[in-house]
Design a protein around this motif. Structure first.
Motif, PDB file in Angstrom:
ATOM      1  N   THR A   1      -4.639  -9.760   3.449  1.00 50.36           N
ATOM      2  CA  THR A   1      -5.342  -8.758   2.647  1.00 50.36           C
ATOM      3  C   THR A   1      -4.360  -7.905   1.858  1.00 50.36           C
ATOM      4  OG1 THR A   1      -7.164  -8.657   4.237  1.00 50.36           O
ATOM      5  CG2 THR A   1      -6.928  -6.805   2.723  1.00 50.36           C
ATOM      6  N   ASP A   2      -3.298  -7.432   2.520  1.00 49.29           N
ATOM      7  CA  ASP A   2      -2.285  -6.615   1.839  1.00 49.29           C
ATOM      8  C   ASP A   2      -1.609  -7.394   0.713  1.00 49.29           C
ATOM      9  OD1 ASP A   2      -2.720  -4.334   3.282  1.00 49.29           O
ATOM     10  OD2 ASP A   2      -1.137  -4.711   4.753  1.00 49.29           O
ATOM     11  N   ILE A   3      -1.263  -8.645   0.992  1.00 46.75           N
ATOM     12  CA  ILE A   3      -0.581  -9.477  -0.012  1.00 46.75           C
ATOM     13  C   ILE A   3      -1.461  -9.662  -1.243  1.00 46.75           C
ATOM     14  CG2 ILE A   3       0.267 -11.808  -0.500  1.00 46.75           C
ATOM     15  CD1 ILE A   3       1.151 -11.886   2.497  1.00 46.75           C
ATOM     16  N   ASN A   4      -2.732 -10.014  -1.029  1.00 45.40           N
ATOM     17  CA  ASN A   4      -3.624 -10.264  -2.159  1.00 45.40           C
ATOM     18  C   ASN A   4      -3.906  -8.990  -2.956  1.00 45.40           C
ATOM     19  OD1 ASN A   4      -3.832 -13.009  -1.614  1.00 45.40           O
ATOM     20  ND2 ASN A   4      -5.542 -12.726  -0.220  1.00 45.40           N
ATOM     21  N   LEU A   5      -4.063  -7.863  -2.267  1.00 49.41           N
ATOM     22  CA  LEU A   5      -4.285  -6.595  -2.970  1.00 49.41           C
ATOM     23  C   LEU A   5      -3.067  -6.214  -3.803  1.00 49.41           C
ATOM     24  CD1 LEU A   5      -6.148  -4.450  -0.269  1.00 49.41           C
ATOM     25  CD2 LEU A   5      -7.101  -5.397  -2.382  1.00 49.41           C
ATOM     26  N   ASN A   6      -1.874  -6.449  -3.263  1.00 47.32           N
ATOM     27  CA  ASN A   6      -0.637  -6.183  -4.019  1.00 47.32           C
ATOM     28  C   ASN A   6      -0.556  -7.047  -5.266  1.00 47.32           C
ATOM     29  OD1 ASN A   6       1.877  -5.288  -1.478  1.00 47.32           O
ATOM     30  ND2 ASN A   6      -0.069  -4.365  -2.016  1.00 47.32           N
ATOM     31  N   MET A   7      -0.907  -8.318  -5.114  1.00 44.25           N
ATOM     32  CA  MET A   7      -0.877  -9.231  -6.261  1.00 44.25           C
ATOM     33  C   MET A   7      -1.858  -8.787  -7.347  1.00 44.25           C
ATOM     34  SD  MET A   7       1.397 -11.613  -5.771  1.00 44.25           S
ATOM     35  CE  MET A   7       0.921 -12.923  -6.891  1.00 44.25           C
ATOM     36  N   LEU A   8      -3.039  -8.367  -6.955  1.00 48.30           N
ATOM     37  CA  LEU A   8      -4.033  -7.896  -7.921  1.00 48.30           C
ATOM     38  C   LEU A   8      -3.567  -6.621  -8.613  1.00 48.30           C
ATOM     39  CD1 LEU A   8      -7.344  -8.522  -5.929  1.00 48.30           C
ATOM     40  CD2 LEU A   8      -6.565  -9.741  -7.967  1.00 48.30           C
ATOM     41  N   ALA A   9      -2.959  -5.710  -7.845  1.00 45.35           N
ATOM     42  CA  ALA A   9      -2.460  -4.459  -8.427  1.00 45.35           C
ATOM     43  C   ALA A   9      -1.349  -4.740  -9.442  1.00 45.35           C
ATOM     44  CB  ALA A   9      -1.944  -3.538  -7.324  1.00 45.35           C
ATOM     45  N   LEU A  10      -0.452  -5.669  -9.103  1.00 46.92           N
ATOM     46  CA  LEU A  10       0.639  -6.016 -10.015  1.00 46.92           C
ATOM     47  C   LEU A  10       0.093  -6.648 -11.293  1.00 46.92           C
ATOM     48  CD1 LEU A  10       3.637  -6.270 -10.658  1.00 46.92           C
ATOM     49  CD2 LEU A  10       3.668  -8.425  -9.373  1.00 46.92           C
TER      50      LEU A  10
ATOM     51  N   ARG B   1       0.772   3.485  -9.129  1.00 47.26           N
ATOM     52  CA  ARG B   1       0.779   4.174  -7.825  1.00 47.26           C
ATOM     53  C   ARG B   1      -0.147   3.513  -6.798  1.00 47.26           C
ATOM     54  NH1 ARG B   1       1.313   8.450 -11.452  1.00 47.26           N
ATOM     55  NH2 ARG B   1       3.117   9.796 -11.083  1.00 47.26           N
ATOM     56  N   ARG B   2      -0.739   2.382  -7.126  1.00 49.41           N
ATOM     57  CA  ARG B   2      -1.730   1.778  -6.239  1.00 49.41           C
ATOM     58  C   ARG B   2      -1.133   1.201  -4.959  1.00 49.41           C
ATOM     59  NH1 ARG B   2      -5.340  -1.898 -10.110  1.00 49.41           N
ATOM     60  NH2 ARG B   2      -5.955  -2.771  -8.106  1.00 49.41           N
ATOM     61  N   CYS B   3       0.133   0.795  -4.999  1.00 51.52           N
ATOM     62  CA  CYS B   3       0.769   0.246  -3.796  1.00 51.52           C
ATOM     63  C   CYS B   3       2.281   0.394  -3.921  1.00 51.52           C
ATOM     64  CB  CYS B   3       0.376  -1.219  -3.574  1.00 51.52           C
ATOM     65  SG  CYS B   3       0.907  -2.338  -4.891  1.00 51.52           S
ATOM     66  N   LEU B   4       2.998   0.168  -2.814  1.00 59.45           N
ATOM     67  CA  LEU B   4       4.457   0.319  -2.823  1.00 59.45           C
ATOM     68  C   LEU B   4       5.119  -0.688  -3.757  1.00 59.45           C
ATOM     69  CD1 LEU B   4       5.408   0.999   0.922  1.00 59.45           C
ATOM     70  CD2 LEU B   4       5.550   2.576  -1.012  1.00 59.45           C
ATOM     71  N   LEU B   5       4.567  -1.895  -3.860  1.00 63.70           N
ATOM     72  CA  LEU B   5       5.175  -2.919  -4.715  1.00 63.70           C
ATOM     73  C   LEU B   5       5.203  -2.466  -6.168  1.00 63.70           C
ATOM     74  CD1 LEU B   5       6.312  -5.783  -5.158  1.00 63.70           C
ATOM     75  CD2 LEU B   5       3.939  -6.548  -5.451  1.00 63.70           C
ATOM     76  N   THR B   6       4.078  -2.005  -6.698  1.00 63.77           N
ATOM     77  CA  THR B   6       4.035  -1.564  -8.089  1.00 63.77           C
ATOM     78  C   THR B   6       4.814  -0.260  -8.290  1.00 63.77           C
ATOM     79  OG1 THR B   6       1.834  -0.647  -7.600  1.00 63.77           O
ATOM     80  CG2 THR B   6       1.915  -2.753  -8.732  1.00 63.77           C
ATOM     81  N   MET B   7       4.885   0.567  -7.246  1.00 67.01           N
ATOM     82  CA  MET B   7       5.740   1.755  -7.325  1.00 67.01           C
ATOM     83  C   MET B   7       7.202   1.343  -7.464  1.00 67.01           C
ATOM     84  SD  MET B   7       4.317   4.849  -7.185  1.00 67.01           S
ATOM     85  CE  MET B   7       5.671   5.849  -6.569  1.00 67.01           C
ATOM     86  N   ALA B   8       7.608   0.330  -6.687  1.00 70.85           N
ATOM     87  CA  ALA B   8       8.995  -0.133  -6.718  1.00 70.85           C
ATOM     88  C   ALA B   8       9.360  -0.716  -8.081  1.00 70.85           C
ATOM     89  CB  ALA B   8       9.218  -1.168  -5.622  1.00 70.85           C
ATOM     90  N   LEU B   9       8.370  -1.274  -8.783  1.00 70.33           N
ATOM     91  CA  LEU B   9       8.620  -1.928 -10.067  1.00 70.33           C
ATOM     92  C   LEU B   9       8.244  -1.052 -11.253  1.00 70.33           C
ATOM     93  CD1 LEU B   9       7.283  -5.512  -9.201  1.00 70.33           C
ATOM     94  CD2 LEU B   9       9.610  -4.641  -9.003  1.00 70.33           C
TER      95      LEU B   9
END
Length: 361
Positions: free
Chosen positions: A210-219, A236-244
Motif C-alpha cells: 500500500t505504501d509503495i503504490n501510494l508513493n508511486m501515485l504521488a510521484l 508534501r504528500r509523502c517522504l519520497l516526493t519531499m526528498a525529490l
C-alpha cells in the motif's frame, strides 16, 4: 529541466513500433483499440545493453546542469536494483579515479520512516518543512567503491515474495557530491499487485504494498503537474516526493528508467509501460532552447511595438464615437500598420516553428 523516460528490457527484447530521434513508440494490446495503445519512451534499451553503455549514454545529458536525477522503477524482479546499482558503481569508479573529493550519503524510506544505509540502518529524525531535512545522515568519502557497494547491498531492506525471492521493500536514495555537481540515484521499491501473498507475514506485505503504490501515485502526480507547468506541486504528500522536491523546481537533468521483464505476467509489464507514458514529455534538446527563447523575445518586441499604435487607436475610436468622423482615415492607417506588424511577426514565428523538433505519435 529536462526529463527523459527510458525503458530497459531484462530478458527479452521489446517490439518497437517506431523510433525517431528522442522518441520510441511501442504498442500494448487494448480491448477498445484494434491497433493497441501507443506508449512513448525517449529510448528503449534492449537486452544487449550493459550498465556501462547505459551509464555513458546518460552521462552525455549531464554536461550543462549541476543536479542530476536517475530514478529506476518497475515491478519487483524486473531489474531495478541491478540497473541503478550498476550505474552508481560506474559513477563511483569514475570519481575514485580522478582527482578531487567526492562524497556519498544514502538512506532508505520504509513505511514513511528514514533509515541511514551507511550507519547500520539507524532510524533518523527528519523534518518536513519547505524541504526534507534529515538529522545526522552519514556522509562517506568515495575511496573504497567495493566497500560502499557491499554496504548498500547488505543494508538494503529486502523480503521474499511470491514474485521475487529478494524484493526491495524500500525506496533507496543515494546522493553523490563532486565539486559543484550533485548526482541523486533513486531505486524505487519493487511494486506488486495488492493481492500478492507474502511467504512470511501477509499483513506486513499488504502495508508495504500500500505504501509503495501510494508513493508511486504521488510521484506520478507531481511529475505530471510539473510537465504541465503548474505552479503548485503537491510534493508534501509523502517522504519520497519531499526528498525529490528540488527535482520539481530546479533546473536539472532527470532520467526515469522503467525496467521491464517479459517473463513476468504481461499485465505487470503493461502497467509499468502505462505509468512511464504518463511521465513522458516531449524533449526540447538543449541546443533548441534558443529557438524558444528567440521566439519569446520576438513576441515581446512585437507587443512593445504595437503598444503605441493601440493607444492611438483607442483615442481615435473615442473621438469618432463623439462625432469626429474625419478621424476614420487615421483609424484605417493605424489598422494597416498593425496588420503589417502582425504579419511580420507571424512570418518570423513560422520560421522558428519550422526549426522545432517534430514529435510524431
Amino acid at each position: 529541466m529536462a526529463l527523459r523516460v527510458y525503458a530497459r528490457m531484462k530478458d527479452e527484447d521489446l517490439d518497437i513500433f517506431s523510433k525517431k530521434n528522442d522518441l520510441c513508440v511501442v504498442k500494448i494490446p487494448s480491448k477498445t483499440k484494434k491497433d493497441g495503445i501507443p506508449c512513448m519512451f525517449n529510448n528503449i534499451w534492449q537486452t544487449d545493453k550493459t550498465n556501462t553503455s547505459i551509464y555513458h549514454e546518460l552521462m552525455e545529458k549531464t554536461a550543462n546542469v549541476t543536479e542530476n536525477y536517475w530514478v529506476a522503477f518497475g515491478y519487483t524482479g524486473s531489474g531495478k536494483t541491478y540497473t541503478i546499482m550498476g550505474l552508481l558503481e560506474n559513477l563511483l569508479n569514475q570519481f575514485s579515479n580522478v582527482s578531487g573529493f567526492a562524497t556519498i550519503s544514502g538512506y532508505q524510506i520504509y513505511n514513511e520512516k528514514i533509515y541511514d544505509i551507511f550507519n547500520n540502518n539507524e532510524r533518523l529524525k527528519c523534518w518536513k518543512t519547505t524541504e526534507l531535512k534529515i538529522k545526522n545522515l552519514t556522509v562517506k568519502s568515495v575511496n573504497n567503491v567495493a566497500h560502499i557497494v557491499n554496504t548498500i547491498r547488505y543494508n538494503r531492506r529486502m523480503a521474499r515474495t511470491d514474485m521475487n525471492c529478494l524484493s526491495s521493500r524500500s525506496h533507496a536514495v543515494f546522493i553523490i557530491n563532486y565539486g559543484y555537481k550533485r548526482h541523486i540515484f533513486v531505486d524505487m521499491a519493487g511494486q506488486e499487485s495488492g493481492k500478492t501473498a507474502m511467504y512470511t507475514d501477509n499483513d506486513q506485505i499488504k502495508k508495504e504494498g500500500t505504501d509503495i503504490n501510494l508513493n508511486m501515485l504521488a510521484l506520478k502526480d507531481c511529475i505530471v503537474r510539473m510537465n504541465k507547468g503548474h505552479k503548485h506541486i503537491p510534493f508534501r504528500r509523502c517522504l519520497l516526493t519531499m526528498a525529490l522536491k528540488s527535482m520539481f523546481y530546479k533546473k536539472c537533468n532527470i532520467a526515469f528508467i522503467c525496467t521491464l521483464s517479459k517473463n513476468q505476467n504481461l499485465f505487470y509489464m503493461y502497467d509499468s509501460i502505462k505509468y512511464s507514458t504518463a511521465l513522458y514529455k516531449p524533449i526540447v534538446k538543449d541546443d533548441n532552447e534558443e529557438i524558444y527563447n528567440g521566439l519569446l523575445e520576438e513576441y515581446t518586441k512585437y507587443l512593445t511595438d504595437i503598444k503605441y499604435d493601440e493607444a492611438q487607436e483607442t483615442i481615435l475610436w473615442r473621438e469618432i464615437k463623439y462625432g469626429q468622423q474625419e478621424k476614420l482615415p487615421k483609424i484605417v492607417k493605424i489598422l494597416d500598420t498593425k496588420i503589417k506588424k502582425l504579419l511580420t511577426f507571424r512570418e518570423k514565428a513560422e520560421k522558428y516553428v519550422e526549426k522545432l523538433p517534430k514529435i510524431e505519435t
